[in-house]
Design an enzyme around this catalytic site. Structure first.
Site: not given
Length: 255
Positions: A89, A148, A162, A166
């Site tokens: 996570n 995500s 980011y 993901k």
């Protein structure tokens, strides 16, 4: 209900937000849980506050550091036993733009780019690599990678680094599911939408409101919504599910 009794779980980024909700849910389900976080105070507080019967421990670790990850997993095995549940996570999403908005590609420095990849992607790889030998020796294991919706489609709230990590986590999930399946190990990803966490609150409020209005259920998600998906994927009920991406986004993305 003790759906995870006898299991040993490691959750990274477990000091707050989604990670803490996942770790707490696993503990409530009967698992012994290692709360790993870069912030030792957050990890200790989360593990101490669980208030449940299952064993728990806290460990400070920067998931991007190979030696630290190896030492953390050795400590978990020594204290709790062989790890058969891993939830990757830990992640960061710097907002270098004004008012908590994401920076655009031309404004992102190489150091920031590398740090996001190191934590979000390399960290998941290092933790997975550390967990796999023990899982293979047990002949079982369940891994969940926190992806995500930004790894599945364009999302104007996050930046390119980011989103790239993901998307890569989704690819890594599918590859590992095929590679490790013959050893009794399942690997899945959860793709949250807009979730009400401390990380999310670092974004401009107008962007969060726009995300809420774009979500068919007309609310932001809660960390417990994501934890419920992780609980299923690491339970006996989810034992025949592997290589999948489970969106927890209130319908924001439908594909």
């Amino acid at each position: 209900m003790s759906t995870h009794a006898g299991r040993v779980a490691v959750v990274t980024g477990a000091g707050r937000g989604i990670g803490r909700a996942v770790a707490d849910a696993l503990a409530s389900a009967g698992a012994s849980v290692a709360y790993l976080d870069a912030d030792p105070a957050l990890a200790e507080a989360a593990a101490a506050a669980r208030g449940r019967g299952a064993a728990a421990m806290a460990r400070q670790v920067d998931v991007a550091e190979e030696a630290g990850v190896s030492a953390a997993f050795a400590a978990v095995v020594a204290a709790l036993g062989p790890v058969d549940v891993l939830v990757n996570n830990a992640g960061i999403s710097p907002k270098s733009g004004p008012d908590g908005r994401r920076g655009e590609a031309q404004d992102i420095g190489l150091d920031e780019w590398r740090r996001v990849l190191d934590v979000n992607l390399t960290g998941a790889f290092l933790c997975t690599r550390a967990a796999l030998p023990g899982m293979r020796a047990l002949g079982r294991g369940q891994i969940v990678n926190m992806a995500s919706v930004a790894g599945r489609t364009y999302c104007d709230i996050v930046a390119v680094h980011y989103a790239a990590t993901k998307a890569a986590l989704i690819g890594m999930t599918k590859h590992l599911a095929g590679e490790q399946g013959p050893y009794g190990i399942s690997v899945n990803a959860v793709a949250p939408g807009r979730i009400d966490t401390p990380l999310m609150r670092g974004t401009a409020s107008a962007a969060n409101e726009a995300a809420r209005l774009a979500t068919p259920l007309r609310r932001l998600g809660q960390p417990e919504d994501v934890a419920a998906a992780c609980l299923f994927l690491t339970s006996a009920a989810g034992a025949f599910v592997t290589g999948q991406v489970c969106d927890v986004s209130g319908g924001w993305l439908m594909s």
